[in-house]
Design a protein around this motif. Sequence first.
Motif, short mmCIF file in Angstrom:
data_model
loop_
_atom_site.label_atom_id
_atom_site.label_comp_id
_atom_site.label_asym_id
_atom_site.label_seq_id
_atom_site.Cartn_x
_atom_site.Cartn_y
_atom_site.Cartn_z
N LYS A 1 1.32 7.17 -10.67
CA LYS A 1 2.59 6.91 -11.34
C LYS A 1 2.65 5.42 -11.70
O LYS A 1 2.68 4.59 -10.80
N PRO A 2 2.67 5.08 -12.97
CA PRO A 2 2.75 3.66 -13.34
C PRO A 2 3.94 2.96 -12.71
O PRO A 2 3.85 1.80 -12.32
N LEU B 1 0.82 -1.21 0.00
CA LEU B 1 0.00 0.00 0.00
C LEU B 1 0.85 1.26 0.00
O LEU B 1 0.49 2.26 -0.64
N LEU B 2 1.98 1.23 0.70
CA LEU B 2 2.81 2.43 0.81
C LEU B 2 3.72 2.62 -0.39
O LEU B 2 3.90 3.74 -0.86
N ILE B 3 4.31 1.54 -0.90
CA ILE B 3 5.17 1.67 -2.08
C ILE B 3 4.36 2.18 -3.28
O ILE B 3 4.82 3.02 -4.05
N ALA C 1 3.04 1.92 -9.17
CA ALA C 1 2.12 0.78 -9.14
C ALA C 1 2.85 -0.52 -9.48
O ALA C 1 2.64 -1.55 -8.84
N VAL C 2 3.73 -0.46 -10.49
CA VAL C 2 4.49 -1.65 -10.87
C VAL C 2 5.44 -2.07 -9.76
O VAL C 2 5.59 -3.25 -9.45
N ALA C 3 6.10 -1.08 -9.11
CA ALA C 3 7.03 -1.39 -8.02
C ALA C 3 6.31 -2.06 -6.86
O ALA C 3 6.84 -2.99 -6.24
N ALA C 4 5.09 -1.61 -6.55
CA ALA C 4 4.33 -2.21 -5.46
C ALA C 4 4.00 -3.66 -5.77
O ALA C 4 4.14 -4.55 -4.92
N MET D 1 11.76 2.40 -4.15
CA MET D 1 12.03 3.82 -3.97
C MET D 1 11.00 4.71 -4.66
O MET D 1 11.00 5.93 -4.50
N GLU D 2 10.10 4.11 -5.45
CA GLU D 2 9.05 4.87 -6.11
C GLU D 2 8.02 5.40 -5.11
O GLU D 2 7.26 6.30 -5.43
N GLY D 3 8.00 4.84 -3.92
CA GLY D 3 7.09 5.34 -2.89
C GLY D 3 7.59 6.64 -2.30
O GLY D 3 8.74 7.05 -2.52
N PRO D 4 6.77 7.35 -1.52
CA PRO D 4 7.23 8.56 -0.85
C PRO D 4 8.45 8.28 0.03
O PRO D 4 8.59 7.18 0.58
N THR D 5 9.33 9.25 0.15
CA THR D 5 10.59 9.06 0.88
C THR D 5 10.39 8.57 2.32
O THR D 5 11.18 7.74 2.78
#
Length: 648
Positions: free
Chosen positions: A181-182, A173-175, A185-188, A261-265
Amino acid sequence: MTPTLAADVHAVTTAADGGALSFAWLLIAFPLAGAAILLLGGRRANAWGHWLAIAAALASFAWAVLGLVDLLGRAPEGRSVAVEVYRWIEVGGFRADVSLLVDPLSITFALLITGVGSLIHVYSVGYMSHDENRRKFFAYLNLFVAAMLVLVLADNYLLLFLGWEGVGLASYLLIGFWQHKPSAAVAAKKAFLINRVGDIGLLIAIMLMFTTFGTVAFTPLFESVGGAGQGVMTAIGLLLLLGACGKSAQLPLQAWLLDAMEGPTPVSALIHAATMVTAGVYLIVRSGPVFEAAPTAQLVVTVVGAATLLAGAAIGCAKDDIKKALAGSTMSQIGYMVLAAGLGPIGYAAAIAHLVTHGFFKAGLFLGAGSVMHGMNDEVDMRRYGGLRKAMPITFATFGAGYLAIIGVPFLSGWWTKEGIIQAAFDSGGVTGQILGWATLLGAGLTAFYMSRIMFMTFFGKKRWADDAHPHESPSSMTVPMIVLAVGSVALGAVLVFNYTLAGFLAPVVGAPHHEFDLAHMVTSPYSLIALAFMLVGVAFAWVRYARADVPVEAPKGNFVTVAAREELYGNALNEGLFMRPGQVVTAASTAFDNHAVDGLVNGVARWIRTGSENLRLVQTGFARSYALTMLFGAAVVVATTLGVTFA
């Protein structure tokens, strides 16, 4: 006090005195209630939801401190306390309770999770101030903390697995929080799927434990490991390691970490410092008696840790994205911890000490990276930074403290704890000990290089940012947590290691280290001096490349090694080649078989029935004379047949 070995199962008492430990479930209840209120409260909670989430995290931290005080007030042999919450599952001979185990190991993790987690919550107030879904973000942060607390406080593997899966859900959910941002979503999805591979290993290990020992509770299981066969124990150990590799991003299940790393810092800081990636280390240390009964699995743990610490360092040396470079660093530092955990009682305390100090300086580094991004229009390419130390002095100072700690500058936190791992590796003895020891020393040199590279490219040299960038210092809601973490980065290592403080506290659970680990030995040890030399060489090389020389805005092509490191040692390509592409072929073949064989058979039967029905329908003319003629013809046939039989 004569410390017990990890294999000597410690006594567990029941909390029934009404103290803080009797209500240890509140550690989980506070953030879980915060998440529920924020998720169910809807828009009505938008204005104050973030403050509720912070209050829930701080309340959990305060209760963890009370739990620590309660434990310290008990004799060392009585510092393992079971807290029964309620009966969960009881089927036949199987029983699993929601029962918590509060001991020196679990309370250490609880303090780290809630303490650093609370600082990340506070930092997020400023970082996410303009996000319209901030309430939901804080709800997910609370959920993450609650799930991680379930994981480390569980007194049995089934409840641990519940927390384990909760952490996986919260990370997904967080990533992927910025779903627009595609790449996020892909990273998650990638993190979720790769972790499921490790989770299957852990789940099978739990099943094998129950079939072998008849229980999944820690204490009775650990008491029985000596009576099991070597093959079974090796299988359980390797399956537990597979689970640890998924959560802690160790080879070969590391590919999700950099994409995360695509999620918020703040998510990066929480995952990489205090929660998710530490879960695998906790699992190995908590399962120490299992691994000590399976030397082959224990050896594989150390090999995986050594390989990952070098692979992560290599990746960190080549990445220009500041968050991905720090993610490579996390892989490497967790590799140190896994290696130490695989050494058994001589490495457990060193692994946990480095885990705690890493939680502070890595969280500070990630929050510092977020502060830089906040002042640079979310730019992550370090080649477009340069000279930011004057524009962002607080960020520079706090990031610098974390940098000096992680590279192992003497008397800072990282020096105290990493030296313990290096010493433990060499003390393990034999050729294997030498190989592991030199791997840790090489990793120390690489750590100094890639972290110096990040420091110099970001804060030193000429300004390389775009004209529309106006770097500025972050608000106090972001800088205050960074300052607190910087203080921990500087001083915490000495507090934990000097005079065996943490090792002595953990000894009733994990055993005491067998090597000398005092200040005089650390200063004069040849391995410590070699590590210091490697560190200085790494810093000097980075200074020549990235501080004295101009850094090109566009990355040079580089040689094969550089390209391989930029491509994360082709981990993604390997996964695609070994799993994704063959999986697609198997799926296509299965689809073809289903379409042509299974569906062909089913559809063929249907066509045969339909054709027969259509032909049979032709005899239904609707004319009475036709039916009468048919009946007459049938009667004649019956009469003729009867007469023929009679005369015969």
